[in-house]
Design an enzyme around this catalytic site. Sequence first.
Site, PDB file in Angstrom:
ATOM      1  N   HIS A  72      34.346  36.797  44.122  1.00 39.62           N
ATOM      2  CA  HIS A  72      35.752  36.637  43.707  1.00 39.62           C
ATOM      3  C   HIS A  72      36.726  36.996  44.824  1.00 39.62           C
ATOM      4  CE1 HIS A  72      36.369  41.013  42.783  1.00 39.62           C
ATOM      5  NE2 HIS A  72      35.106  40.978  42.427  1.00 39.62           N
ATOM      6  N   ASP A  74      40.030  37.851  44.268  1.00 37.96           N
ATOM      7  CA  ASP A  74      41.057  38.829  43.909  1.00 37.96           C
ATOM      8  C   ASP A  74      40.537  40.259  44.019  1.00 37.96           C
ATOM      9  OD1 ASP A  74      39.396  38.276  41.592  1.00 37.96           O
ATOM     10  OD2 ASP A  74      40.803  39.489  40.430  1.00 37.96           O
ATOM     11  N   ASP A 102      35.006  45.020  47.427  1.00 37.71           N
ATOM     12  CA  ASP A 102      34.890  44.331  46.128  1.00 37.71           C
ATOM     13  C   ASP A 102      36.033  43.332  46.053  1.00 37.71           C
ATOM     14  OD1 ASP A 102      34.556  43.592  43.522  1.00 37.71           O
ATOM     15  OD2 ASP A 102      35.182  45.489  42.655  1.00 37.71           O
ATOM     16  N   GLU A 135      39.010  37.680  38.764  1.00 42.95           N
ATOM     17  CA  GLU A 135      37.791  38.285  38.206  1.00 42.95           C
ATOM     18  C   GLU A 135      38.097  39.665  37.635  1.00 42.95           C
ATOM     19  OE1 GLU A 135      33.937  40.541  38.198  1.00 42.95           O
ATOM     20  OE2 GLU A 135      35.822  41.020  39.167  1.00 42.95           O
ATOM     21  N   GLU A 136      38.959  40.390  38.335  1.00 47.66           N
ATOM     22  CA  GLU A 136      39.227  41.785  37.969  1.00 47.66           C
ATOM     23  C   GLU A 136      40.033  41.912  36.677  1.00 47.66           C
ATOM     24  OE1 GLU A 136      37.781  44.124  39.313  1.00 47.66           O
ATOM     25  OE2 GLU A 136      37.394  43.730  41.429  1.00 47.66           O
ATOM     26  N   ASP A 159      28.222  40.361  44.130  1.00 48.71           N
ATOM     27  CA  ASP A 159      29.321  41.185  43.615  1.00 48.71           C
ATOM     28  C   ASP A 159      28.831  42.368  42.784  1.00 48.71           C
ATOM     29  OD1 ASP A 159      31.806  42.099  42.819  1.00 48.71           O
ATOM     30  OD2 ASP A 159      32.030  40.624  41.232  1.00 48.71           O
ATOM     31  N   HIS A 339      37.297  50.134  43.408  1.00 46.61           N
ATOM     32  CA  HIS A 339      38.486  50.379  42.576  1.00 46.61           C
ATOM     33  C   HIS A 339      39.083  51.760  42.858  1.00 46.61           C
ATOM     34  CE1 HIS A 339      37.307  47.122  39.391  1.00 46.61           C
ATOM     35  NE2 HIS A 339      37.028  46.768  40.620  1.00 46.61           N
TER      36      HIS A 339
HETATM   37 ZN   LIG Z   1      33.895  42.609  41.989  1.00 47.39          ZN
END
Ligand SMILES: [Zn+2]
Length: 364
Positions: A72, A74, A102, A135-136, A159, A339
């Site tokens: 992904h 984003d 990520d 995706e997030e 991922d 994150h």
């Molecule tokens: Zn991810």
Amino acid sequence: MDVVERFVRYAKVSSKSRNEKEFSLLIKDDLEKLGFEIFIDNAGEKVGGNTGNVFGRLKGNSDKKPLLFCAHMDTVEPCDGINPIIEDGIIKSDGTTILSADCKSGIATIIEAIKEVIDSNEERGDIEVLFTICEEVGLLGAKFFDFNKVKAREAFTVDTGGDAGIITIKGPYHHIIEAEFIGKASHAGNAPEKGISAIQMAARAIDNMNLLKIDEETTANIGTIEGGSATNVVAESCKIKLEARSLSEDKLKKQVDSMLKAINEAANYFSGDVKINEYLEYPGFSLKEDSPIKEMFAKACENLSIDYFEKNSRGGADTHFFPESIEATTISCGMSNVHSTEEFISVKNLIDTKNLIAELIRLA
Ligand SMILES: [Zn+2]
């Protein structure tokens, strides 16, 4: 350029969910230079974003099987002004932002691996890439992508955390419930008996639920609760948002049914009302025992002397929206502490992941 340089270059371009356009144009350009035909879909319009999913196909030079690689575009925030620092074989941010490994590590390793195979003039089948938006925020890009465009019947999403060499065998079904209890407001001092407390309804419902770790495959959680206005008012409204996940579709259904039962029972008990909105956030997936992509990945690890591990996932990935006609899974790329501003990835994991992807292309 090597995979580390490519990763750093991608990490520096901000691409928070719904704002992936600048980054999408950069990788579109990189892929076109490698000979890919690129198509950007209209998923962005459907989710309020500024660009769509990037899908690309590179024609093969042999009769090897077509393969698709997904990651992904984003990221979560804070992601403006990412300044990657490389120290002792570890890449991290300067502490004020995420690193965006990520999932920029997934994208960088996929593109660098493909470039390596092209440059060495090896035999390869068609290679497809899918770089998704949003995706997030609920796997929205994959959810709205038209998989009829895909020729490959085998796909790897790059991922998940952990060292290179991890393959996901099962991913959970994920269900969301939003409930608003509706009671009756009344002065809490003068006439409390005329009121119906929505907060009491929510409390009873929650107390009657089985939550957190249900069994080895199933979890449930109350995510948010909000309601009431002041201590002197019997609360008219109370909203709760819950989720349940399970690797088993049957177990998920049982858990969701029991949560809905507790919600309805609590509203009835207090003669109140409840509005419920519930939906499957994303479906689960599981690889077959004799899955060809599992065998292929194990072989790639063996050829490169990388330790091979199987795991069950607790989180979602774009893999969940691949149709059954495509055998798909999620593999690791080495990202850690995602994150958060403590996010990091090792140079070794970037190189190992890139090498594994190139080996998968050779093994197709
Ligand atoms: Zn991810």
